[in-house]
Design an enzyme around this catalytic site. Structure first.
Site, PDB file in Angstrom:
ATOM      1  N   SER A  70      18.937  -7.315  27.973  1.00 25.32           N
ATOM      2  CA  SER A  70      19.909  -6.248  27.756  1.00 25.32           C
ATOM      3  C   SER A  70      19.629  -5.483  26.470  1.00 25.32           C
ATOM      4  O   SER A  70      20.356  -4.546  26.144  1.00 25.32           O
ATOM      5  CB  SER A  70      21.321  -6.837  27.700  1.00 25.32           C
ATOM      6  N   GLU A  95      20.838  -1.412  35.359  1.00 24.17           N
ATOM      7  CA  GLU A  95      20.007  -0.463  34.620  1.00 24.17           C
ATOM      8  C   GLU A  95      18.543  -0.758  34.927  1.00 24.17           C
ATOM      9  O   GLU A  95      18.114  -1.911  34.862  1.00 24.17           O
ATOM     10  CB  GLU A  95      20.243  -0.593  33.116  1.00 24.17           C
TER      11      GLU A  95
END
Length: 290
Positions: free
Chosen positions: A120, A153
């Protein structure tokens, strides 16, 4: 070519969630833990998620049984050699991930296999450069809890090939039914670049006594229309998980907005990690406390 044999490295909350979603999509999944005990814990987490999907009517009896048949668990990284898509879901520690990607590129020799990271905050270019085939490496940042969060993402490095990106996006959108946003390879990508400073600001506000955790969260839900307040979000994701991401982002950017406040460290040291331990900024173990 669509991926059908998925490898997941790491069976914690994120890895188990990804594995369960892949199984629910009809894919074969092999989860590799750090050891036999880790693999068995991963099995328990994945089966619990499949049971929850069954209870909520997302899969029927036959699908639940078939998903369990397609699930494999172990501790031998060499068992990933026959996979056609491998997803790394180990803790957010740069050196750990770099070592893993170096090893994966040797274990999974087929250059058509995608090597994806759930990081992340870390650089996908950096992870790709740890391998002999950086074009096959891509970032797929899933959100927790994976079974209910619709977003992933997708992060290409400077080396990621178009074929790798197409295969990754196909798995996420067509097989798993998720939505995507494409992000540049920068610390925090899109979501965490916005989210982490916001969460750390909320912790500092609580720490300074400006308002209680309850009032901070109530202010953001009722005043700004957020479904959860920032401290409840911390509890949902896990205080320890967010602290790791924040430290990684501070290291990568030097931005003091990402610095972990002492209150967050203190709660982690006390074992108050959020929903998964029953107590974080808010209490979730009311049955035990009463």
């Amino acid at each position: 070519m669509s991926a059908r044999r998925i490898g997941v490295v790491g069976g914690g909350t994120m890895g188990a969630g990804i594995a369960a979603e892949c199984l629910r999509a009809g894919l074969g999944v092999r989860v590799v833990g750090s050891g036999p005990a880790s693999a068995e814990r991963a099995r328990g987490r994945v089966m619990a998620l499949l049971d929850r999907a069954h209870t909520k009517g997302r899969i029927d009896d036959a699908q639940r049984a078939d998903a369990e048949r397609r699930a494999e668990f172990g501790a031998d990284p060499d068992a990933l050699a026959d996979r056609d898509f491998v997803i790394e879901a180990v803790p957010e520690e740069r050196e750990t991930k770099l070592r893993l990607f170096t090893a994966l590129a040797k274990t999974v020799e087929d250059p058509a296999v995608v090597l994806a990271s759930t990081t992340s905050s870390l650089s996908i270019t950096d992870l790709g450069n740890a391998t002999s085939r950086p074009g096959d490496v891509i970032g797929l940042h899933f959100f927790n809890p994976v079974p209910t969060m619709p977003l992933v993402e997708v992060i290409r490095s400077t080396h990621t090939t178009d074929q790798t990106a197409r295969r990754a996006e196909s798995l996420v959108t067509e097989a798993l039914g998720k939505k995507i946003v494409r992000a540049e390879d920068r610390s925090g990508f899109v979501v965490n670049a916005l989210l982490i400073p916001y969460l750390m600001a909320a912790v500092r506000m609580c720490e300074s006594g400006v308002a209680t955790a309850e009032d901070i969260d109530r202010g953001m839900t009722l005043g700004c229309g957020h479904p959860l307040g920032p401290l409840a979000v911390l509890d949902l994701i896990g205080l320890d998980v967010i602290a790791d991401v924040a430290r990684s982002m501070e290291s990568g950017t030097g931005d003091a907005r990402h610095a972990v406040p002492p209150l967050l460290d203190r709660l982690i040291e006390e074992g108050r990690l959020g929903r998964k331990t029953g107590h974080g900024f808010h209490r979730y173990d009311t049955a035990r406390a009463s």
